[in-house]
Every structure is written in C-alpha cells, then in structure tokens.
Design a protein around this motif. Structure first.
Motif, mmCIF file in Angstrom:
data_model
loop_
_atom_site.group_PDB
_atom_site.id
_atom_site.type_symbol
_atom_site.label_atom_id
_atom_site.label_comp_id
_atom_site.label_asym_id
_atom_site.label_seq_id
_atom_site.Cartn_x
_atom_site.Cartn_y
_atom_site.Cartn_z
ATOM 1 N N GLU A 61 32.522 31.991 36.700
ATOM 2 C CA GLU A 61 32.181 30.840 37.537
ATOM 3 C C GLU A 61 30.940 30.128 37.006
ATOM 4 O O GLU A 61 30.883 28.901 37.003
ATOM 5 C CB GLU A 61 31.992 31.273 38.994
ATOM 6 C CG GLU A 61 33.271 31.712 39.684
ATOM 7 C CD GLU A 61 34.162 30.555 40.113
ATOM 8 O OE1 GLU A 61 33.676 29.423 40.243
ATOM 9 O OE2 GLU A 61 35.355 30.797 40.323
ATOM 10 N N ALA A 62 29.954 30.886 36.543
ATOM 11 C CA ALA A 62 28.738 30.288 35.980
ATOM 12 C C ALA A 62 29.044 29.471 34.733
ATOM 13 O O ALA A 62 28.367 28.488 34.443
ATOM 14 C CB ALA A 62 27.717 31.373 35.660
ATOM 15 N N ASP A 63 30.084 29.861 34.010
ATOM 16 C CA ASP A 63 30.506 29.131 32.809
ATOM 17 C C ASP A 63 31.485 28.006 33.120
ATOM 18 O O ASP A 63 32.031 27.384 32.216
ATOM 19 C CB ASP A 63 31.143 30.085 31.798
ATOM 20 C CG ASP A 63 30.128 30.987 31.131
ATOM 21 O OD1 ASP A 63 28.926 30.668 31.151
ATOM 22 O OD2 ASP A 63 30.544 32.033 30.570
ATOM 23 N N GLY A 64 31.742 27.773 34.402
ATOM 24 C CA GLY A 64 32.638 26.695 34.799
ATOM 25 C C GLY A 64 34.109 27.058 34.778
ATOM 26 O O GLY A 64 34.966 26.182 34.861
ATOM 27 N N VAL A 65 34.407 28.346 34.669
ATOM 28 C CA VAL A 65 35.796 28.807 34.669
ATOM 29 C C VAL A 65 36.159 29.261 36.073
ATOM 30 O O VAL A 65 35.482 30.115 36.644
ATOM 31 C CB VAL A 65 35.995 29.977 33.678
ATOM 32 C CG1 VAL A 65 37.429 30.500 33.733
ATOM 33 C CG2 VAL A 65 35.614 29.555 32.268
ATOM 34 N N THR A 66 37.195 28.690 36.624
ATOM 35 C CA THR A 66 37.624 29.076 37.955
ATOM 36 C C THR A 66 38.191 30.483 37.915
ATOM 37 O O THR A 66 38.996 30.815 37.051
ATOM 38 C CB THR A 66 38.687 28.111 38.487
ATOM 39 O OG1 THR A 66 38.118 26.797 38.503
ATOM 40 C CG2 THR A 66 39.129 28.475 39.881
ATOM 41 N N ALA A 67 37.755 31.308 38.854
ATOM 42 C CA ALA A 67 38.212 32.688 38.904
ATOM 43 C C ALA A 67 38.484 33.092 40.345
ATOM 44 O O ALA A 67 37.944 32.498 41.273
ATOM 45 C CB ALA A 67 37.159 33.605 38.294
ATOM 46 N N THR A 68 39.306 34.086 40.512
ATOM 47 C CA THR A 68 39.647 34.601 41.832
ATOM 48 C C THR A 68 39.638 36.117 41.787
ATOM 49 O O THR A 68 40.140 36.723 40.843
ATOM 50 C CB THR A 68 41.039 34.115 42.265
ATOM 51 O OG1 THR A 68 41.004 32.698 42.358
ATOM 52 C CG2 THR A 68 41.441 34.674 43.606
ATOM 53 N N PHE A 69 39.070 36.705 42.809
ATOM 54 C CA PHE A 69 38.996 38.153 42.933
ATOM 55 C C PHE A 69 40.268 38.643 43.614
ATOM 56 O O PHE A 69 40.672 38.102 44.640
ATOM 57 C CB PHE A 69 37.767 38.501 43.783
ATOM 58 C CG PHE A 69 37.470 39.961 43.871
ATOM 59 C CD1 PHE A 69 36.887 40.620 42.817
ATOM 60 C CD2 PHE A 69 37.768 40.669 45.022
ATOM 61 C CE1 PHE A 69 36.601 41.972 42.896
ATOM 62 C CE2 PHE A 69 37.488 42.009 45.115
ATOM 63 C CZ PHE A 69 36.901 42.674 44.050
#
Length: 74
Positions: A8-16
C-alpha cells in the motif's frame, strides 16, 4: 500484514485474506501499523482440516469479495 502495508505504501492495492478467527487480530495489527482500516476478506474458520474441494469452494466464494476489495479503492 507488514507486506500489505509495504504494498500500500508503494501504491499497490492489496487485500488481506484470512479466516474469521483472525478478525480481531487483523484490526489490532492494522491499527499498530497505522492503518485506519484494512481491506480484508474473511473466509469460514477453520481451514486446516478442509479437503482440497472444500478449500476450492471457499476460494470460489471469496473471489468476488477479493476482486471488489482490490478494485473499490477502499
């Protein structure tokens, strides 16, 4: 969770994705890492004793929610 924070900090959307046993732990860890909220998808718990077919069914059921989480921007 740390990987999700880094993505997320790198601008990549992620989901747990985790089982329902980890709802509270997810919230606590997210707050500790500075997330107001974490996009998360939970599947039924437990998972360790499930057959391959049962795991596939859990994944199939969760897929739409995962896609929604990574495309909704929330």
């Amino acid at each position: 969770m740390h990987d999700l924070a880094a993505l997320e900090a790198d601008g990549v959307t992620a989901t747990f994705v985790a089982s329902t046993e980890f709802v509270t732990a997810t919230d606590v860890q997210a707050r500790a890492l500075g997330f107001a909220s974490v996009p998360a998808v939970y599947v039924a718990h437990p998972i360790q004793d499930r057959t391959d077919e049962e795991m596939a069914a859990l994944a199939d059921e969760a897929l739409a929610r995962v896609l929604e989480a990574v495309t909704s921007g929330t």
